[in-house]
Design an enzyme around this catalytic site. Structure first.
Site, PDB file in Angstrom:
ATOM      1  N   TRP A   8      17.981  65.644  -7.094  1.00  0.00           N
ATOM      2  CA  TRP A   8      15.947  66.229  -7.800  1.00  0.00           C
ATOM      3  C   TRP A   8      14.966  65.065  -7.934  1.00  0.00           C
ATOM      4  O   TRP A   8      15.060  64.075  -8.031  1.00  0.00           O
ATOM      5  CB  TRP A   8      16.168  66.881  -9.341  1.00  0.00           C
ATOM      6  N   GLU A  26      12.852  55.321 -21.353  1.00  0.00           N
ATOM      7  CA  GLU A  26      13.120  55.924 -20.447  1.00  0.00           C
ATOM      8  C   GLU A  26      12.504  54.729 -19.069  1.00  0.00           C
ATOM      9  O   GLU A  26      12.812  54.080 -18.470  1.00  0.00           O
ATOM     10  CB  GLU A  26      13.201  56.472 -19.894  1.00  0.00           C
ATOM     11  N   GLU A  36      18.108  57.030 -12.550  1.00  0.00           N
ATOM     12  CA  GLU A  36      17.363  56.654 -14.068  1.00  0.00           C
ATOM     13  C   GLU A  36      15.467  56.729 -13.678  1.00  0.00           C
ATOM     14  O   GLU A  36      15.089  56.427 -14.773  1.00  0.00           O
ATOM     15  CB  GLU A  36      18.049  55.561 -14.770  1.00  0.00           C
ATOM     16  N   HIS A  70      13.272  59.833 -14.690  1.00  0.00           N
ATOM     17  CA  HIS A  70      13.512  60.393 -15.400  1.00  0.00           C
ATOM     18  C   HIS A  70      12.080  60.101 -16.553  1.00  0.00           C
ATOM     19  O   HIS A  70      11.742  60.381 -17.014  1.00  0.00           O
ATOM     20  CB  HIS A  70      14.248  59.856 -16.637  1.00  0.00           C
ATOM     21  N   GLU A 101      24.701  56.307 -22.947  1.00  0.00           N
ATOM     22  CA  GLU A 101      23.925  57.669 -22.556  1.00  0.00           C
ATOM     23  C   GLU A 101      24.452  59.259 -23.139  1.00  0.00           C
ATOM     24  O   GLU A 101      23.505  60.157 -22.941  1.00  0.00           O
ATOM     25  CB  GLU A 101      24.779  57.621 -21.370  1.00  0.00           C
ATOM     26  N   THR A 109      21.068  59.408 -25.293  1.00  0.00           N
ATOM     27  CA  THR A 109      20.385  59.898 -25.020  1.00  0.00           C
ATOM     28  C   THR A 109      20.498  61.291 -24.308  1.00  0.00           C
ATOM     29  O   THR A 109      19.402  62.568 -24.407  1.00  0.00           O
ATOM     30  CB  THR A 109      19.734  59.186 -23.017  1.00  0.00           C
ATOM     31  N   ASP A 140      21.372  64.193 -16.508  1.00  0.00           N
ATOM     32  CA  ASP A 140      21.735  62.480 -15.425  1.00  0.00           C
ATOM     33  C   ASP A 140      22.592  62.870 -16.385  1.00  0.00           C
ATOM     34  O   ASP A 140      22.891  61.708 -16.095  1.00  0.00           O
ATOM     35  CB  ASP A 140      20.539  62.595 -15.250  1.00  0.00           C
ATOM     36  N   GLU A 141      21.997  62.304 -18.033  1.00  0.00           N
ATOM     37  CA  GLU A 141      22.669  61.306 -18.870  1.00  0.00           C
ATOM     38  C   GLU A 141      24.218  61.762 -18.919  1.00  0.00           C
ATOM     39  O   GLU A 141      25.305  60.846 -18.919  1.00  0.00           O
ATOM     40  CB  GLU A 141      21.711  61.011 -20.315  1.00  0.00           C
ATOM     41  N   HIS A 173      26.218  60.662 -15.898  1.00  0.00           N
ATOM     42  CA  HIS A 173      26.148  59.255 -16.248  1.00  0.00           C
ATOM     43  C   HIS A 173      27.393  58.280 -17.355  1.00  0.00           C
ATOM     44  O   HIS A 173      27.751  57.896 -17.939  1.00  0.00           O
ATOM     45  CB  HIS A 173      24.881  58.391 -16.337  1.00  0.00           C
TER      46      HIS A 173
END
Length: 395
Positions: A94, A137, A175, A178, A228, A231, A260-261, A264
């Site tokens: 995205w 971020e 990242e 974000h 991670e 967040t 995403d976090e 990761h």
């Protein structure tokens, strides 16, 4: 080693510990203002035109022995097969524009107005948390730098083809979206004062961070595993609150970042899981070391040019709203203990066995002391934040 006393004030779990330790004392200096211009007549006599607002922990460096570095070099092929798979191809990722008004469309202004109307229904304290998350971020250059201080896994050339270096650059690229997304949303929503926010970002990147990881990937990857997940929890909670306030689009923005976090987190926890398999003694000692120091949040040096306690105040708001709390800190520790099966390790040396006992009993202690502190909390105070035009919110 730093004192193993467990602090029970929630903000101490969200910020850098301030007690001195045998590894190096904490040194704090008075904040200095960043000069936007320097008279030309004085430049020659001023050796340091810019100084970070705060100096902190005098950190131990390169504490990992050479034989440990060889472990990470030997894991190159393993990382290629097991860690890089947690990255997504750019064409399948995205992008911030997927969730924002399209500036090239004829309906752009109507879309912006709709976004701003939804934003009016959301309280100031939520925006304090969202801005704090966005600032965190946006300090991404610091986090890539931190990963590239780690011995044995750093990107030696800036374009190295090793699996460790490839991961660091591609993780950073993922990242980076974000902060871009949250920054653009906040710019459009009309609820915040962007200039002090932008100053906060500049101050934070200029100050760096002090995770106390000693150039050791053992400590570094334990730290990133914890962070991670932290967040992931924080963005997940801001998504939940946005949905409760009726802003489904903002909830989607925060939720996609949280996803995403989480991905990761999976990669970093897998690295530490492998270290427990190869070197359980060294890994458990590193885990205990990081927890004794306490995990400081990446943005603990946050400053807007006005508030010397900005991070602590932001953290207090996040604690009150349930965006990120001392309870979450304890829960993350328990999650990692379970994920890495720390309580099931056998055959450890004497010191490692003590470290295992310490880690496995720490989360309940943190939770009990946090609850006790909450029970003794004084009547809540309020604090003005430059991010929201100086308006006050409850801490």
């Amino acid at each position: 080693m730093a004192s193993s006393r467990v602090a029970f004030r929630p903000e101490l779990f969200l910020s850098l510990q301030s007690s001195s330790s045998k590894r190096g004392g904490v040194v704090r200096s008075q904040r200095v203002s960043m000069a936007s211009t320097i008279p030309s007549s004085k430049v020659e006599n001023q050796k340091k035109p810019y100084k970070p607002p705060r100096e902190v922990h005098v950190q131990v460096t390169h504490s990992m022995p050479p034989q440990k570095i060889e472990i990470f070099k030997s894991l190159e092929d393993w990382a290629d097969d097991n860690i890089l798979v947690h990255l997504k191809p750019v064409e399948k990722c995205w992008q911030p524009q997927d969730f924002l008004p399209d500036p090239s469309s004829e309906g752009f202004y109507e879309q912006v107005n709709e976004l701003r109307e939804r934003a009016k229904e959301i309280p100031d304290d939520y925006y304090v948390c969202l801005v704090g998350d966005m600032v965190t971020e946006e300090a991404l250059p610091t986090y890539q730098t931190m990963l590239n201080t780690l011995d044995g896994v750093r990107d030696e050339t800036g374009a190295s083809l090793t699996s460790w270096a490839t991961w660091t650059r591609a993780w950073t690229a993922e990242e980076n979206r974000h902060g871009d997304l949250l920054n653009k949303y906040l710019y459009l929503c009309g609820r915040v004062d962007m200039k002090p926010i932008e100053k906060t970002i500049q101050y934070l990147i200029g100050s760096g961070m002090d995770p106390m990881t000693e150039n050791s990937p053992y400590l570094g990857f334990i730290y990133t595993s914890f962070q991670e997940r932290a967040t992931f929890i924080s963005h997940g909670n801001t998504a939940r609150h946005a949905k409760e306030y009726g802003d489904v689009n903002l909830a989607q923005i925060c939720g996609i970042i949280a996803s995403d976090e989480k991905r990761h987190e999976t990669a970093y926890t897998k690295i530490v899981e492998k270290l427990f398999e190869i070197d359980p003694d060294g890994t458990i000692l590193a885990f205990a070391d990081m927890m004794r120091k306490k995990i400081s949040m990446p943005a603990h040096l946050m400053y807007d040019g006005q508030d010397d306690s900005l991070f602590q105040n932001f953290s207090s708001v996040a604690q009150r709203l349930g965006v990120y709390t001392a309870k979450d800190y304890a829960n993350i520790l328990e999650f990692l203990v379970d994920r890495w099966k720390v309580d099931q390790l056998t055959g450890l040396s004497g010191d490692s066995s003590k470290a295992q006992d310490y880690i496995c009993t720490l989360a309940p202690r943190i939770r009990r002391l946090g609850e006790r502190a909450h029970g003794k909390a004084k009547q809540a105070s309020t604090k003005s934040f430059s991010w929201i035009h100086g308006r006050e919110v409850q801490l």
